[in-house]
Design a protein around this motif. Structure first.
Motif, PDB file in Angstrom:
ATOM      1  N   GLN A   1       0.828  -1.199   0.000  1.00  0.00           N
ATOM      2  CA  GLN A   1       0.000   0.000   0.000  1.00  0.00           C
ATOM      3  C   GLN A   1       0.867   1.255   0.000  1.00  0.00           C
ATOM      4  OE1 GLN A   1      -3.566   0.044  -0.203  1.00  0.00           O
ATOM      5  NE2 GLN A   1      -2.907   2.096  -0.824  1.00  0.00           N
ATOM      6  N   PHE A   2       1.946   1.230   0.786  1.00  0.00           N
ATOM      7  CA  PHE A   2       2.867   2.372   0.827  1.00  0.00           C
ATOM      8  C   PHE A   2       3.479   2.623  -0.549  1.00  0.00           C
ATOM      9  CE2 PHE A   2       7.271   3.831   1.066  1.00  0.00           C
ATOM     10  CZ  PHE A   2       7.120   5.041   1.718  1.00  0.00           C
ATOM     11  N   LEU A   3       3.906   1.558  -1.222  1.00  0.00           N
ATOM     12  CA  LEU A   3       4.521   1.700  -2.535  1.00  0.00           C
ATOM     13  C   LEU A   3       3.516   2.204  -3.568  1.00  0.00           C
ATOM     14  CD1 LEU A   3       6.670  -1.561  -2.563  1.00  0.00           C
ATOM     15  CD2 LEU A   3       7.514   0.780  -2.356  1.00  0.00           C
ATOM     16  N   GLN A   4       2.281   1.742  -3.462  1.00  0.00           N
ATOM     17  CA  GLN A   4       1.249   2.226  -4.380  1.00  0.00           C
ATOM     18  C   GLN A   4       0.966   3.710  -4.160  1.00  0.00           C
ATOM     19  OE1 GLN A   4      -1.823  -0.697  -3.386  1.00  0.00           O
ATOM     20  NE2 GLN A   4      -1.621  -1.598  -5.421  1.00  0.00           N
ATOM     21  N   ASP A   5       0.990   4.135  -2.911  1.00  0.00           N
ATOM     22  CA  ASP A   5       0.681   5.527  -2.578  1.00  0.00           C
ATOM     23  C   ASP A   5       1.861   6.474  -2.837  1.00  0.00           C
ATOM     24  OD1 ASP A   5      -1.806   4.706  -1.754  1.00  0.00           O
ATOM     25  OD2 ASP A   5      -1.289   4.654   0.372  1.00  0.00           O
ATOM     26  N   ASN A   6       3.057   5.910  -3.006  1.00  0.00           N
ATOM     27  CA  ASN A   6       4.265   6.713  -3.184  1.00  0.00           C
ATOM     28  C   ASN A   6       5.050   6.217  -4.403  1.00  0.00           C
ATOM     29  OD1 ASN A   6       4.523   8.410  -0.444  1.00  0.00           O
ATOM     30  ND2 ASN A   6       3.777   6.358   0.060  1.00  0.00           N
ATOM     31  N   PRO A   7       4.615   6.608  -5.589  1.00  0.00           N
ATOM     32  CA  PRO A   7       5.239   6.114  -6.828  1.00  0.00           C
ATOM     33  C   PRO A   7       6.741   6.373  -6.912  1.00  0.00           C
ATOM     34  CG  PRO A   7       3.170   7.230  -7.304  1.00  0.00           C
ATOM     35  CD  PRO A   7       3.475   7.500  -5.866  1.00  0.00           C
ATOM     36  N   HIS A   8       7.228   7.447  -6.259  1.00  0.00           N
ATOM     37  CA  HIS A   8       8.668   7.733  -6.328  1.00  0.00           C
ATOM     38  C   HIS A   8       9.494   6.693  -5.579  1.00  0.00           C
ATOM     39  CE1 HIS A   8       7.128   9.682  -2.703  1.00  0.00           C
ATOM     40  NE2 HIS A   8       8.340   9.686  -2.206  1.00  0.00           N
ATOM     41  N   TYR A   9       8.843   5.825  -4.800  1.00  0.00           N
ATOM     42  CA  TYR A   9       9.542   4.728  -4.134  1.00  0.00           C
ATOM     43  C   TYR A   9       9.525   3.446  -4.973  1.00  0.00           C
ATOM     44  CZ  TYR A   9      10.453   6.892   0.394  1.00  0.00           C
ATOM     45  OH  TYR A   9      10.959   7.677   1.397  1.00  0.00           O
ATOM     46  N   GLN A  10       8.933   3.506  -6.129  1.00  0.00           N
ATOM     47  CA  GLN A  10       8.784   2.305  -6.945  1.00  0.00           C
ATOM     48  C   GLN A  10      10.048   2.024  -7.755  1.00  0.00           C
ATOM     49  OE1 GLN A  10       5.078   2.381  -9.141  1.00  0.00           O
ATOM     50  NE2 GLN A  10       3.875   2.774  -7.306  1.00  0.00           N
ATOM     51  N   ARG A  11      11.108   1.748  -7.023  1.00  0.00           N
ATOM     52  CA  ARG A  11      12.383   1.301  -7.586  1.00  0.00           C
ATOM     53  C   ARG A  11      12.934   0.221  -6.673  1.00  0.00           C
ATOM     54  NH1 ARG A  11      14.977   4.109 -11.601  1.00  0.00           N
ATOM     55  NH2 ARG A  11      13.854   5.932 -12.382  1.00  0.00           N
ATOM     56  N   ASP A  12      13.482  -0.818  -7.269  1.00  0.00           N
ATOM     57  CA  ASP A  12      13.899  -1.944  -6.436  1.00  0.00           C
ATOM     58  C   ASP A  12      15.145  -1.589  -5.621  1.00  0.00           C
ATOM     59  OD1 ASP A  12      16.249  -4.232  -7.074  1.00  0.00           O
ATOM     60  OD2 ASP A  12      16.071  -2.617  -8.544  1.00  0.00           O
ATOM     61  N   PHE A  13      15.353  -2.319  -4.560  1.00  0.00           N
ATOM     62  CA  PHE A  13      16.371  -2.000  -3.571  1.00  0.00           C
ATOM     63  C   PHE A  13      17.790  -2.191  -4.089  1.00  0.00           C
ATOM     64  CE2 PHE A  13      18.877  -3.140   0.295  1.00  0.00           C
ATOM     65  CZ  PHE A  13      18.705  -1.964   1.004  1.00  0.00           C
ATOM     66  N   TYR A  14      18.046  -3.234  -4.842  1.00  0.00           N
ATOM     67  CA  TYR A  14      19.410  -3.576  -5.234  1.00  0.00           C
ATOM     68  C   TYR A  14      19.895  -2.894  -6.510  1.00  0.00           C
ATOM     69  CZ  TYR A  14      19.354  -7.212  -1.655  1.00  0.00           C
ATOM     70  OH  TYR A  14      19.293  -7.884  -0.454  1.00  0.00           O
ATOM     71  N   CYS A  15      19.013  -2.737  -7.496  1.00  0.00           N
ATOM     72  CA  CYS A  15      19.427  -2.207  -8.800  1.00  0.00           C
ATOM     73  C   CYS A  15      18.863  -0.836  -9.114  1.00  0.00           C
ATOM     74  CB  CYS A  15      19.022  -3.180  -9.912  1.00  0.00           C
ATOM     75  SG  CYS A  15      19.706  -4.841  -9.747  1.00  0.00           S
ATOM     76  N   ASN A  16      17.965  -0.344  -8.259  1.00  0.00           N
ATOM     77  CA  ASN A  16      17.292   0.941  -8.500  1.00  0.00           C
ATOM     78  C   ASN A  16      16.500   0.893  -9.803  1.00  0.00           C
ATOM     79  OD1 ASN A  16      16.734   3.503  -7.454  1.00  0.00           O
ATOM     80  ND2 ASN A  16      18.245   4.482  -8.776  1.00  0.00           N
ATOM     81  N   THR A  17      15.951  -0.281 -10.110  1.00  0.00           N
ATOM     82  CA  THR A  17      15.170  -0.483 -11.323  1.00  0.00           C
ATOM     83  C   THR A  17      13.711  -0.098 -11.090  1.00  0.00           C
ATOM     84  OG1 THR A  17      16.614  -2.285 -12.054  1.00  0.00           O
ATOM     85  CG2 THR A  17      14.391  -2.225 -12.989  1.00  0.00           C
ATOM     86  N   PRO A  18      13.104   0.671 -11.991  1.00  0.00           N
ATOM     87  CA  PRO A  18      11.704   1.096 -11.801  1.00  0.00           C
ATOM     88  C   PRO A  18      10.727  -0.068 -11.974  1.00  0.00           C
ATOM     89  CG  PRO A  18      12.485   1.782 -13.957  1.00  0.00           C
ATOM     90  CD  PRO A  18      13.681   1.233 -13.227  1.00  0.00           C
TER      91      PRO A  18
END
Length: 228
Positions: free
Chosen positions: A28-45
């Motif tokens: 839910q947090f990721l859906q509400d905050n699109p700028h966080y929608q990048r993966d942890f290891y590669c910074n891939t959107p």
């Protein structure tokens, strides 16, 4: 560093009673905050598609295996999974239930469920890298190591030596999560691992993205306490 870890322990950022509940909160947090929608290891959107987060094709990540051994498309190289930074094996292996039968035996253990559902230790990762990392411990990559296992993604799963080398931009977050878990749940880290995490904590200070997420967890914790 000790002050920061102490603050995290005082807050007891353990908002969920289970891994399933934690995943629901984080999704839910990721859906509400699109700028966080990048993966942890590669910074891939990535983006939400139907009922899951799917990777957006990007130069930042190239699958190690596009196909499975059976010749099918490797779906884990296309989707985002929620992973524990400190693996369940690390925080669970000291428990009596784990010694009796591993993660399955700990499914109903209250302490294990609390650790497993602690959002301080959960991040979105590419499924293939999650699978490759498994329980491999984090280590500093040897000098001149060629990190081209996943294209431009600066991580490497060293299967031979059983080590995982993360990118510099995630080392601070990794370190603070490990030190938090150690302090909060009395996890026994090796001397080498603790020293590495303490070094990364100092070398890679908290950035705005990590700070904002910590603040989100703090607010969630305060709201939860007010309901009781």
């Amino acid at each position: 560093m000790r002050f920061l870890v102490s603050i995290l322990v005082i807050l007891q950022i353990s908002l969920a009673d289970s891994f399933a509940t934690a995943k629901t909160t984080l999704i839910q947090f990721l859906q509400d905050n699109p700028h966080y929608q990048r993966d942890f290891y590669c910074n891939t959107p990535f983006r939400w598609v139907k009922n899951s987060f799917q990777i957006i094709p990007s130069p930042s990540y190239t699958p190690r295996n596009r196909y499975t051994k059976e010749g099918k498309i490797n779906l884990r190289a296309r989707q985002i999974e929620l992973e524990h930074i400190m693996p369940a094996h690390t925080f669970g292996k000291h428990l009596a239930c784990w010694k009796r039968g591993g993660r399955r035996e700990c499914a109903n253990d209250s302490l294990f469920k609390k650790m497993e559902g602690d959002l301080q230790n959960i991040v979105p990762t590419i499924g293939e890298i999650n699978a490759d990392r498994g329980n491999l411990p984090f280590r500093e990559a040897p000098r001149r190591w060629l990190l081209n296992q996943y294209g431009q993604c600066k991580v490497y799963a060293n299967f031979k030596d059983k080590e995982f080398y993360p990118a510099n931009y995630s080392k601070g977050w990794i370190a603070r999560s490990y030190l938090y878990m150690e302090k909060t749940y009395k996890i026994r880290l090796s001397k080498t691992e603790r020293q590495l995490m303490q070094r990364w904590d100092k070398m890679y200070p908290m950035d705005k993205k990590e700070r904002d997420f910590r603040n989100f967890l703090r607010v969630q914790k305060m709201q939860k306490l007010m309901r009781f």
